[in-house]
Design a protein around this motif. Sequence first.
Motif, PDB file in Angstrom:
ATOM      1  N   LEU A  96      -2.753   1.053  10.075  1.00  0.00           N
ATOM      2  CA  LEU A  96      -3.472   2.139   9.409  1.00  0.00           C
ATOM      3  C   LEU A  96      -2.980   3.497   9.891  1.00  0.00           C
ATOM      4  N   ALA A  97      -2.718   3.605  11.190  1.00  0.00           N
ATOM      5  CA  ALA A  97      -2.220   4.873  11.735  1.00  0.00           C
ATOM      6  C   ALA A  97      -0.858   5.223  11.132  1.00  0.00           C
ATOM      7  N   VAL A  98      -0.010   4.233  10.946  1.00  0.00           N
ATOM      8  CA  VAL A  98       1.298   4.463  10.326  1.00  0.00           C
ATOM      9  C   VAL A  98       1.110   4.959   8.891  1.00  0.00           C
ATOM     10  N   LEU A  99       0.246   4.291   8.129  1.00  0.00           N
ATOM     11  CA  LEU A  99       0.006   4.696   6.739  1.00  0.00           C
ATOM     12  C   LEU A  99      -0.565   6.107   6.666  1.00  0.00           C
ATOM     13  N   ARG A 100      -1.568   6.371   7.483  1.00  0.00           N
ATOM     14  CA  ARG A 100      -2.224   7.682   7.435  1.00  0.00           C
ATOM     15  C   ARG A 100      -1.258   8.793   7.866  1.00  0.00           C
ATOM     16  N   GLY A 101      -0.519   8.565   8.949  1.00  0.00           N
ATOM     17  CA  GLY A 101       0.441   9.572   9.402  1.00  0.00           C
ATOM     18  C   GLY A 101       1.543   9.803   8.391  1.00  0.00           C
ATOM     19  N   ALA A 102       2.057   8.728   7.816  1.00  0.00           N
ATOM     20  CA  ALA A 102       3.113   8.860   6.810  1.00  0.00           C
ATOM     21  C   ALA A 102       2.590   9.590   5.577  1.00  0.00           C
ATOM     22  N   LEU A 103       1.363   9.294   5.198  1.00  0.00           N
ATOM     23  CA  LEU A 103       0.769   9.957   4.041  1.00  0.00           C
ATOM     24  C   LEU A 103       0.643  11.462   4.281  1.00  0.00           C
ATOM     25  N   LEU A 104       0.158  11.843   5.452  1.00  0.00           N
ATOM     26  CA  LEU A 104       0.027  13.274   5.752  1.00  0.00           C
ATOM     27  C   LEU A 104       1.390  13.953   5.761  1.00  0.00           C
ATOM     28  N   VAL A 118       0.834  -1.196   0.000  1.00  0.00           N
ATOM     29  CA  VAL A 118       0.000   0.000   0.000  1.00  0.00           C
ATOM     30  C   VAL A 118       0.872   1.251   0.000  1.00  0.00           C
ATOM     31  N   TRP A 119       1.926   1.253   0.814  1.00  0.00           N
ATOM     32  CA  TRP A 119       2.783   2.441   0.873  1.00  0.00           C
ATOM     33  C   TRP A 119       3.442   2.714  -0.471  1.00  0.00           C
ATOM     34  N   THR A 120       3.868   1.682  -1.165  1.00  0.00           N
ATOM     35  CA  THR A 120       4.482   1.870  -2.478  1.00  0.00           C
ATOM     36  C   THR A 120       3.514   2.602  -3.406  1.00  0.00           C
ATOM     37  N   TRP A 121       2.241   2.220  -3.351  1.00  0.00           N
ATOM     38  CA  TRP A 121       1.221   2.876  -4.173  1.00  0.00           C
ATOM     39  C   TRP A 121       1.011   4.309  -3.700  1.00  0.00           C
ATOM     40  N   LEU A 122       0.876   4.509  -2.396  1.00  0.00           N
ATOM     41  CA  LEU A 122       0.625   5.841  -1.855  1.00  0.00           C
ATOM     42  C   LEU A 122       1.779   6.808  -2.151  1.00  0.00           C
ATOM     43  N   ALA A 123       3.002   6.315  -2.089  1.00  0.00           N
ATOM     44  CA  ALA A 123       4.176   7.178  -2.238  1.00  0.00           C
ATOM     45  C   ALA A 123       4.454   7.560  -3.695  1.00  0.00           C
ATOM     46  N   ALA A 124       3.826   6.892  -4.642  1.00  0.00           N
ATOM     47  CA  ALA A 124       4.071   7.184  -6.050  1.00  0.00           C
ATOM     48  C   ALA A 124       3.608   8.608  -6.381  1.00  0.00           C
ATOM     49  N   ALA A 125       4.474   9.362  -7.006  1.00  0.00           N
ATOM     50  CA  ALA A 125       4.202  10.776  -7.293  1.00  0.00           C
ATOM     51  C   ALA A 125       2.913  10.973  -8.086  1.00  0.00           C
ATOM     52  N   GLU A 126       2.588  10.047  -8.982  1.00  0.00           N
ATOM     53  CA  GLU A 126       1.392  10.226  -9.811  1.00  0.00           C
ATOM     54  C   GLU A 126       0.091  10.140  -9.013  1.00  0.00           C
ATOM     55  N   HIS A 127       0.148   9.657  -7.778  1.00  0.00           N
ATOM     56  CA  HIS A 127      -1.058   9.558  -6.957  1.00  0.00           C
ATOM     57  C   HIS A 127      -1.256  10.764  -6.031  1.00  0.00           C
ATOM     58  N   ARG A 128      -0.317  11.697  -6.018  1.00  0.00           N
ATOM     59  CA  ARG A 128      -0.403  12.841  -5.095  1.00  0.00           C
ATOM     60  C   ARG A 128      -1.680  13.657  -5.265  1.00  0.00           C
ATOM     61  N   PRO A 129      -2.129  13.948  -6.492  1.00  0.00           N
ATOM     62  CA  PRO A 129      -3.381  14.722  -6.592  1.00  0.00           C
ATOM     63  C   PRO A 129      -4.560  14.018  -5.912  1.00  0.00           C
ATOM     64  N   LEU A 130      -4.697  12.724  -6.122  1.00  0.00           N
ATOM     65  CA  LEU A 130      -5.776  11.974  -5.475  1.00  0.00           C
ATOM     66  C   LEU A 130      -5.607  12.003  -3.960  1.00  0.00           C
ATOM     67  N   ALA A 166      11.554   5.664   4.545  1.00  0.00           N
ATOM     68  CA  ALA A 166      12.457   5.033   5.523  1.00  0.00           C
ATOM     69  C   ALA A 166      11.748   4.839   6.858  1.00  0.00           C
ATOM     70  N   ALA A 167      10.949   5.805   7.263  1.00  0.00           N
ATOM     71  CA  ALA A 167      10.205   5.685   8.526  1.00  0.00           C
ATOM     72  C   ALA A 167       9.166   4.571   8.444  1.00  0.00           C
ATOM     73  N   VAL A 168       8.474   4.469   7.314  1.00  0.00           N
ATOM     74  CA  VAL A 168       7.478   3.395   7.142  1.00  0.00           C
ATOM     75  C   VAL A 168       8.179   2.039   7.193  1.00  0.00           C
ATOM     76  N   ARG A 169       9.300   1.902   6.503  1.00  0.00           N
ATOM     77  CA  ARG A 169      10.033   0.627   6.516  1.00  0.00           C
ATOM     78  C   ARG A 169      10.518   0.284   7.921  1.00  0.00           C
ATOM     79  N   HIS A 170      10.948   1.273   8.674  1.00  0.00           N
ATOM     80  CA  HIS A 170      11.363   1.045  10.061  1.00  0.00           C
ATOM     81  C   HIS A 170      10.176   0.518  10.880  1.00  0.00           C
ATOM     82  N   GLN A 171       9.017   1.115  10.682  1.00  0.00           N
ATOM     83  CA  GLN A 171       7.834   0.666  11.415  1.00  0.00           C
ATOM     84  C   GLN A 171       7.400  -0.732  10.982  1.00  0.00           C
ATOM     85  N   LEU A 172       7.617  -1.076   9.716  1.00  0.00           N
ATOM     86  CA  LEU A 172       7.273  -2.425   9.241  1.00  0.00           C
ATOM     87  C   LEU A 172       8.078  -3.495   9.970  1.00  0.00           C
TER      88      LEU A 172
END
Length: 192
Positions: free
Chosen positions: A160-168, A92-104, A181-187
């Motif tokens: 979910l909290a990690v994903l949402r916080g990292a996304l923000l 999920v993070w790989t998808w979220l972090a992709a630059a083309e998804h930033r507008p969404l 790097a922070a998401v991978r550390h949490q994983l």
Amino acid sequence: MSPRVAAPSARQTELLEAAYRYVLAHGLAGLSLRPLATAVGSSPRVLLFLFGTKDGLVRALLARARADELALLDDLRRAGRPVGLAPAVERVWTWLAAAEHRPLLRLWGEAYGRSLVEPGGAWAGFARATVDDWLDVLAACQPRPERDGEDGAARRTLALAVLRGALLDLLATDDEQRVTAAVRHQLVLLGG
């Protein structure tokens, strides 16, 4: 027998897609029908006819954005999905972090925040629905014994909290390398 809802017309679908592209570029804050209508090749009157009210149009746009989010979630539900929270969160993070998804994702962040401070109207239930959607998908990625019980629910909530916080954080700073790097550390801490 419940009332039958008419399928959207081709014109309504066409205008919704054009309006969706517009709000991906400009956001929903301060959305005004006149500039939107001009940008999508229509008129405010036609938009109101097709969507009922401005809130109806915003609800349709939020549903359209949620459809993109649900497409990712459905992909995680399919056969071959990652088993375990850590592989699911990584995918999920790989998808979220992709630059083309930033507008969404900016649109999601705006809608999520507005849903919290304006819980009625067009925003009603948006934040809660996204939390429920994500928790359901994360549960499906957990092996059966792990998914049941309070510990499984707590681990999903943490993921979910990690994903949402990292996304923000990513949306605020655009520092993909640091946040990833922070998401991978949490994983590592989250485990399988």
